[in-house]
Design a protein around this motif. Structure first.
Motif, PDB file in Angstrom:
ATOM      1  N   VAL A 131       0.838  -1.188   0.000  1.00 55.84           N
ATOM      2  CA  VAL A 131       0.000   0.000   0.000  1.00 55.84           C
ATOM      3  C   VAL A 131       0.879   1.246   0.000  1.00 55.84           C
ATOM      4  N   GLY A 132       0.422   2.290  -0.668  1.00 58.81           N
ATOM      5  CA  GLY A 132       1.131   3.572  -0.694  1.00 58.81           C
ATOM      6  C   GLY A 132       0.126   4.705  -0.662  1.00 58.81           C
ATOM      7  N   PHE A 133       0.594   5.920  -0.315  1.00 61.92           N
ATOM      8  CA  PHE A 133      -0.284   7.087  -0.208  1.00 61.92           C
ATOM      9  C   PHE A 133       0.132   8.179  -1.194  1.00 61.92           C
ATOM     10  N   ILE A 134      -0.864   8.744  -1.853  1.00 65.56           N
ATOM     11  CA  ILE A 134      -0.697   9.975  -2.632  1.00 65.56           C
ATOM     12  C   ILE A 134      -1.577  11.027  -1.991  1.00 65.56           C
ATOM     13  N   VAL A 135      -1.060  12.206  -1.753  1.00 67.54           N
ATOM     14  CA  VAL A 135      -1.881  13.329  -1.291  1.00 67.54           C
ATOM     15  C   VAL A 135      -1.942  14.356  -2.420  1.00 67.54           C
ATOM     16  N   PHE A 136      -3.093  14.963  -2.578  1.00 65.82           N
ATOM     17  CA  PHE A 136      -3.229  15.915  -3.675  1.00 65.82           C
ATOM     18  C   PHE A 136      -4.209  17.015  -3.328  1.00 65.82           C
ATOM     19  N   ALA A 137      -3.970  18.152  -3.960  1.00 67.03           N
ATOM     20  CA  ALA A 137      -4.899  19.289  -3.967  1.00 67.03           C
ATOM     21  C   ALA A 137      -4.775  19.854  -5.382  1.00 67.03           C
ATOM     22  N   GLY A 138      -4.078  21.012  -5.528  1.00 64.96           N
ATOM     23  CA  GLY A 138      -3.814  21.503  -6.874  1.00 64.96           C
ATOM     24  C   GLY A 138      -2.729  20.695  -7.570  1.00 64.96           C
ATOM     25  N   GLU A 139      -1.889  20.010  -6.794  1.00 66.46           N
ATOM     26  CA  GLU A 139      -0.847  19.116  -7.299  1.00 66.46           C
ATOM     27  C   GLU A 139      -0.873  17.829  -6.483  1.00 66.46           C
ATOM     28  N   ALA A 140      -0.179  16.815  -6.958  1.00 71.04           N
ATOM     29  CA  ALA A 140      -0.157  15.518  -6.275  1.00 71.04           C
ATOM     30  C   ALA A 140       1.261  15.175  -5.861  1.00 71.04           C
ATOM     31  N   TYR A 141       1.393  14.589  -4.673  1.00 70.02           N
ATOM     32  CA  TYR A 141       2.703  14.199  -4.147  1.00 70.02           C
ATOM     33  C   TYR A 141       2.611  12.811  -3.516  1.00 70.02           C
ATOM     34  N   VAL A 142       3.730  12.110  -3.539  1.00 69.31           N
ATOM     35  CA  VAL A 142       3.809  10.811  -2.859  1.00 69.31           C
ATOM     36  C   VAL A 142       4.039  11.067  -1.375  1.00 69.31           C
ATOM     37  N   GLN A 143       3.091  10.668  -0.561  1.00 70.99           N
ATOM     38  CA  GLN A 143       3.238  10.802   0.883  1.00 70.99           C
ATOM     39  C   GLN A 143       3.932   9.586   1.485  1.00 70.99           C
ATOM     40  N   LEU A 144       3.640   8.392   0.933  1.00 79.28           N
ATOM     41  CA  LEU A 144       4.255   7.160   1.413  1.00 79.28           C
ATOM     42  C   LEU A 144       4.506   6.247   0.224  1.00 79.28           C
ATOM     43  N   PRO A 145       5.766   5.946  -0.082  1.00 78.12           N
ATOM     44  CA  PRO A 145       6.049   4.983  -1.159  1.00 78.12           C
ATOM     45  C   PRO A 145       5.429   3.630  -0.831  1.00 78.12           C
TER      46      PRO A 145
END
Length: 347
Positions: A131-145
């Motif tokens: 499992v991994g996390f992506i956080v996004f609003a106006g852009e998207a970032y990897v929160q947890l690989p």
């Protein structure tokens, strides 16, 4: 890091000074008894094979072996073992919307907090999946690989808030694209992306991103946070009467865009889950994910501390053998050898 698996066993070391004191006391009594019997130097000549030092040497060798055995029982451990384990599962990316609209309170306590609780329940139901996390609003970032470490996943989940992404907006398409590129390079494995958002997309084309994912065999599931009637967006935590306003001074109402999320899910060969039924929806999602064919996954995991007791046990055994070899009496063949004796050369 060095530690003992059974540290209570180290209390046995308190016996060491007691045993040493008893030995010294008994040795002193023997010495005193010999002095009462006669001149010690004369007695030494009468008992040429008797050694007064060897029993003491043997005792302290045995005492040191006892110390090593106590340490062995305590279970010394150092560092930890990194092992490669093989499991069968799928790869899962959770893309979480952290835009300001997720702070709306049309579902309690707010959309973001409810979403984090749903993700936590989802993690609890995973078995052997990455499992991994992506956080996004106006852009998207990897929160947890992507990882199999669920404890770390929950730790990262707890740290997520609306401040982790500086650019506001809702770019669902960017989140899906980031998710696609965040999977491992392992082939022949089922993958899925779960997008959790209120669906108010203003930045890109999420349907096109979902189609790209579907073409790669990645399923897209969407979870709608909020209600269709919407709610105002608080501008500061704890201030219930202060809401975001538009340029005309009107309070902005954030509404759930179910239509967009349904289109994304359908295009991505997945399913849409509304927030008003999120508990049952998460259970159904887990059931559907469990039906996907599991592939063999390799993961490096840290296991228990690496045991070091064998070194102390081997040293204790060596000392016991040494104590057994050393005799209490002087060796008749070797007692006349003195490597320090200097012979006079006679011409």
């Amino acid at each position: 890091m060095f530690r003992f698996e059974h540290p209570d066993a180290l209390y046995l070391l308190l016996l060491i000074p007691a045993l040493a004191f008893i030995h010294l006391y008994l040795a002193k009594r023997r010495r005193k008894a010999l002095e009462e019997f006669g001149n010690v130097e004369l007695l030494n000549d009468l008992m040429p094979n008797v050694s007064f030092k060897r029993p003491t040497v043997k005792f302290y060798i045995l005492l040191l072996a006892f110390i090593m055995l106590i340490i062995t029982i305590a279970g010394p451990q150092y560092g930890s073992k990194l092992q490669t384990v093989k499991r069968k599962g799928i790869e899962l990316i959770v893309a979480l919307d952290v835009s300001n609209s997720m702070m709306a309170q049309d579902i309690e306590p707010n959309r973001l907090e409810r979403a984090k609780r749903a993700i936590s329940r989802l993690i609890d139901k995973l078995q052997n999946d990455r499992v991994g996390f992506i956080v996004f609003a106006g852009e998207a970032y990897v929160q947890l690989p992507i990882t199999t470490d669920y404890a770390s996943a929950k730790m990262f989940l707890n740290s997520i808030n609306t401040d982790v992404v500086g650019t506001q907006g809702t770019a669902i398409g960017s989140a899906i694209n980031k998710g696609i590129s965040s999977f491992t390079t392992q082939e022949d494995i089922n993958r899925a992306i779960i997008v959790i958002t209120d669906g108010e997309n203003h930045e890109d084309d999420p349907v096109a991103a979902a189609k790209m994912a579907a073409d790669k065999g990645i399923k897209i599931y969407t979870v709608g946070m909020g209600l269709p009637k919407g709610a105002p967006i608080p501008v500061a935590e704890g201030r219930s009467n202060d809401f975001m306003k538009d340029k005309d001074g009107n309070v902005v109402i954030s509404k759930l865009d179910e239509e967009t999320l349904q289109k994304v899910a359908i295009t991505g060969n997945g399913a849409y889950i509304p927030a008003n039924n999120i508990r049952n929806g998460i259970n159904n999602l887990v059931d559907e994910l469990s039906q996907l064919e599991k592939s063999e996954l390799e993961a490096k995991v840290y296991t228990d501390y690496d045991d070091q007791f064998q070194y102390f046990a081997a040293f204790a055994l060596l000392l016991i053998i040494l104590e057994f070899i050393i005799l209490e009496r002087k060796n008749r063949r070797l007692k006349h050898i003195n490597i320090f004796e200097v012979k006079d050369n006679k011409e």
